[in-house]
Design a protein around this motif. Structure first.
Motif, PDB file in Angstrom:
ATOM      1  N   ASP A 169       0.872  -1.172   0.000  1.00  0.00           N
ATOM      2  CA  ASP A 169       0.000   0.000   0.000  1.00  0.00           C
ATOM      3  C   ASP A 169       0.912   1.226   0.000  1.00  0.00           C
ATOM      4  O   ASP A 169       1.610   1.495   0.981  1.00  0.00           O
ATOM      5  CB  ASP A 169      -0.888  -0.021   1.245  1.00  0.00           C
ATOM      6  N   LEU A 170       0.930   1.975  -1.121  1.00  0.00           N
ATOM      7  CA  LEU A 170       1.896   3.045  -1.288  1.00  0.00           C
ATOM      8  C   LEU A 170       1.492   4.340  -0.579  1.00  0.00           C
ATOM      9  O   LEU A 170       2.180   4.807   0.314  1.00  0.00           O
ATOM     10  CB  LEU A 170       2.117   3.312  -2.778  1.00  0.00           C
ATOM     11  N   HIS A 171       0.376   4.909  -0.987  1.00  0.00           N
ATOM     12  CA  HIS A 171      -0.021   6.141  -0.308  1.00  0.00           C
ATOM     13  C   HIS A 171      -1.509   6.411  -0.564  1.00  0.00           C
ATOM     14  O   HIS A 171      -2.121   5.901  -1.516  1.00  0.00           O
ATOM     15  CB  HIS A 171       0.821   7.335  -0.768  1.00  0.00           C
ATOM     16  N   LEU A 172      -2.069   7.239   0.286  1.00  0.00           N
ATOM     17  CA  LEU A 172      -3.478   7.599   0.213  1.00  0.00           C
ATOM     18  C   LEU A 172      -3.645   8.792  -0.717  1.00  0.00           C
ATOM     19  O   LEU A 172      -2.968   9.806  -0.581  1.00  0.00           O
ATOM     20  CB  LEU A 172      -3.998   7.947   1.617  1.00  0.00           C
ATOM     21  N   ILE A 173      -4.550   8.662  -1.671  1.00  0.00           N
ATOM     22  CA  ILE A 173      -4.845   9.761  -2.584  1.00  0.00           C
ATOM     23  C   ILE A 173      -5.917  10.670  -1.980  1.00  0.00           C
ATOM     24  O   ILE A 173      -5.767  11.881  -1.924  1.00  0.00           O
ATOM     25  CB  ILE A 173      -5.299   9.222  -3.950  1.00  0.00           C
ATOM     26  N   SER A 174      -7.003  10.072  -1.538  1.00  0.00           N
ATOM     27  CA  SER A 174      -8.065  10.839  -0.879  1.00  0.00           C
ATOM     28  C   SER A 174      -8.779   9.935   0.114  1.00  0.00           C
ATOM     29  O   SER A 174      -9.022   8.755  -0.171  1.00  0.00           O
ATOM     30  CB  SER A 174      -9.055  11.394  -1.903  1.00  0.00           C
ATOM     31  N   GLU A 175      -9.075  10.468   1.256  1.00  0.00           N
ATOM     32  CA  GLU A 175      -9.745   9.691   2.288  1.00  0.00           C
ATOM     33  C   GLU A 175     -11.221   9.506   1.952  1.00  0.00           C
ATOM     34  O   GLU A 175     -11.840  10.363   1.327  1.00  0.00           O
ATOM     35  CB  GLU A 175      -9.622  10.389   3.648  1.00  0.00           C
TER      36      GLU A 175
END
Length: 592
Positions: free
Chosen positions: A238-244
């Motif tokens: 899991d790389l990174h969150l784009i939008s919650e």
């Protein structure tokens, strides 16, 4: 006839021509072979060489450009084969009663899906998967093969399992089989509030009731995250969150779950006791217009919809309209009092107990003689109401009904809410005006009826119904003079006495005002002789009204069918318990 010799002089030119043609063809073939062996001309060679070198240089240039100046393109192309953007499901908002008790909540579940083209055709492994899911191996194998043969790249194996149920199947780690997190709606109150709250489908989208009406508000907004997956589509990192994900809003209803349970239990018992086709009960707060309880029979269990009868989905209290009958008489009488022609002590002669209007005969149960306004309501005299209505302006009763919200949408926003039927006063006959005064020729919903009676319980101000908890009580519309509203409430109180026609609605310790109604059901063939609706509308307590309640029992098939015998007892039991649950102090010693 003499035959010509082969070497005749006439054949000689032909032989010479054939020899020449043969020689020419030989020379042409030799020239072609020589031309094929000849080297390419210098001009053509240079052109071809230039084209090849130009293409090679363009390719080298493009590679160099991508490596030195546009590295992002190559990176994007590589990422497209390993990086993915996954959707994050938003948590659906909770629905609660006015005290915060849950009516609808979302719980996390696991859905198993597969790419049939990547699932190995291994009966042993697939049989293990089927047993882990509680399915028949042959059925699962056939489904996978059918999807694969159809060229499909996606299929659900099993949806909305609890995490412990799904884990054994996940642990098998079968290629092509994946899982994802979802949410499933659960309804703690079950059938008790099913038709009001509504349901969602398997994708957690509202399908009925308030779940449908407020679907956008409850759904929220899904989020996005960037993930790294292998070539089989399995999550590597899991790389990174784009939008919650933004969860949906919570919805607080006006109903009190304690009253809802109690009302549902009493209504269900009454329907069973009288072998009725169904029933409806609506209880409204006389001060705010909030719906404190709304129940129907038949209902359904939203948590288990196997064998569901679609008729049970309807919230009949809002979506179904019916002729209300005699319960409308206090409201119609308010038009007579407002005209100035009648006061509470005015007397109308109902002799001889029937009257002919146009081609119809209107009857009372018997000849009641001369009756004042209270007597007309007490004996539920159709003659008294008809003579009063015919003495008023043509549209007087219609205007009063319309001002009380009849013939209009209740404005709750509930899907499919009915407006009822209030025919416009155009070219009305005398019989039409007369029948409307005692509740025939119009139709209303139980919610509309309860809202109309808030005008009598609230000093003449009608309150719009609300299915949501209100923070600031509405002022309401002043449609009845306060003195007339109090007078009518007093008349209705005489009906609910130990020796009155609605004695079964008496509540120990409380003053009750009410009106009964018994209506013949109407079908396409006309009014039925043996099919009725039993109704009761009550206000309690009279000294300081807190609740307005409508009870309707559909087609009771027992020996009793009058509203005072079938619907009034339901009101008595429900209102008594409700007033105590709401901590309303007693205001009477009746019944002790």
């Amino acid at each position: 006839m003499a035959t010509r010799r082969p070497d005749s002089p006439r054949d000689k030119p032909s032989r010479d021509n054939a020899s020449k043609e043969k020689a020419l063809r030989g020379k042409a073939a030799a020239a072609a072979r020589k031309s094929a062996r000849a080297p390419m001309g210098a001009g053509r060679y240079r052109i071809m060489l230039f084209i090849v070198l130009a293409g090679l240089l363009a390719l080298i240039g493009r590679i160099g450009y991508l490596q030195l100046f546009d590295q992002q393109f190559l990176q994007d192309q590589g990422d497209a084969r390993t990086l993915r953007v996954d959707s994050i499901n938003a948590h659906r908002g909770m629905i609660t009663d006015r005290s915060g008790e849950p009516l609808a909540i979302s719980t996390p579940v696991v859905t198993l899906w597969a790419d049939p083209r990547k699932v190995p055709d291994d009966p042993v492994r697939l049989s293990l998967l089927a047993r882990a899911l509680g399915q028949k191996p042959d059925d699962l194998i056939r489904r996978i093969r059918r999807y694969r043969d159809g060229g499909k790249g996606f299929m659900y194996i099993k949806r909305q399992m609890t995490p412990p149920q799904a884990q054994p199947a996940i642990d098998l780690d079968i290629p092509g089989v994946s899982h994802k997190q979802e949410y499933k709606r659960y309804y703690p109150s079950g059938e008790v509030s099913a038709q009001l709250v509504g349901v969602t489908n398997v994708d957690d989208k509202g399908q009925e009731g308030l779940e449908l009406a407020y679907n956008s508000y409850l759904s929220g907004t899904p989020g996005k995250r960037r993930v790294l997956k292998d070539r089989k589509g399995r999550l590597v990192r899991d790389l990174h969150l784009i939008s919650e994900a933004k969860p949906g809003g919570d919805l607080t209803l006006s109903i009190d779950l304690r009253l809802q349970y109690m009302a549902y239990r009493e209504l269900k018992a009454a329907v069973a006791e009288h072998r009725a086709d169904g029933g409806t009960l609506v209880m409204m707060d006389a001060r705010t217009g909030e719906v404190l309880a709304m129940v129907n029979q038949k209902s359904y269990n939203p948590n288990n919809r196997a064998g569901l009868d679609p008729a049970g989905l309807r919230n009949r209290a809002i979506t179904d309209a019916f002729e209300p009958g005699s319960v409308m008489k206090p409201l119609a009488m308010s038009a007579g009092l407002a005209s100035g022609k009648y006061q509470a002590d005015s007397v109308i002669d109902t002799t001889p107990g029937y009257m002919r209007v146009d081609r119809f005969t209107i009857r009372d149960f018997r000849n009641y003689g001369k009756l004042d306004m209270a007597g007309i309501l007490y004996h539920s005299s159709n003659i008294g109401m008809s003579r009063m209505a015919l003495s008023l302006e043509d549209d007087a009763v219609w205007n009063r009904y319309y001002s009380l919200g009849l013939g209009q949408s209740p404005g709750t926003g509930f899907p499919g809410e009915t407006t009822g039927v209030l025919p416009a006063p155009t070219n009305w006959s005398r019989s039409k005006r007369a029948s409307m005064s005692y509740g025939y020729g119009i139709s209303v919903s139980a919610l509309q009826l309860a809202s109309a009676f808030t005008a009598l319980a609230n000093d003449g101000r009608r309150l719009p119904p609300s299915l949501l908890k209100v923070r600031t009580p509405p002022v309401g519309d002043q449609v009845i003079d306060p003195d007339n509203a109090h007078a009518l409430l007093g008349m209705m109180e005489k009906i609910v006495q130990p020796n009155g026609p609605a004695k079964r609605a008496v509540v120990e310790g409380y003053r009750i005002a009410g009106k009964t109604g018994t209506v013949r059901k109407v079908t396409s063939s006309g009014y039925q002789k043996t099919a009725y609706r039993s109704l009761f509308v009550g206000v309690a307590p009279v000294s300081d009204p807190r609740i307005v309640t409508v009870v309707m029992i559909e087609n009771p098939k027992g020996q009793e069918y009058y509203g005072g015998l079938v619907a009034a007892p339901v009101f008595g039991r429900v209102a008594g318990k409700a007033l105590r649950l709401l901590d309303v102090p007693p205001d009477s010693k009746i019944g002790e």
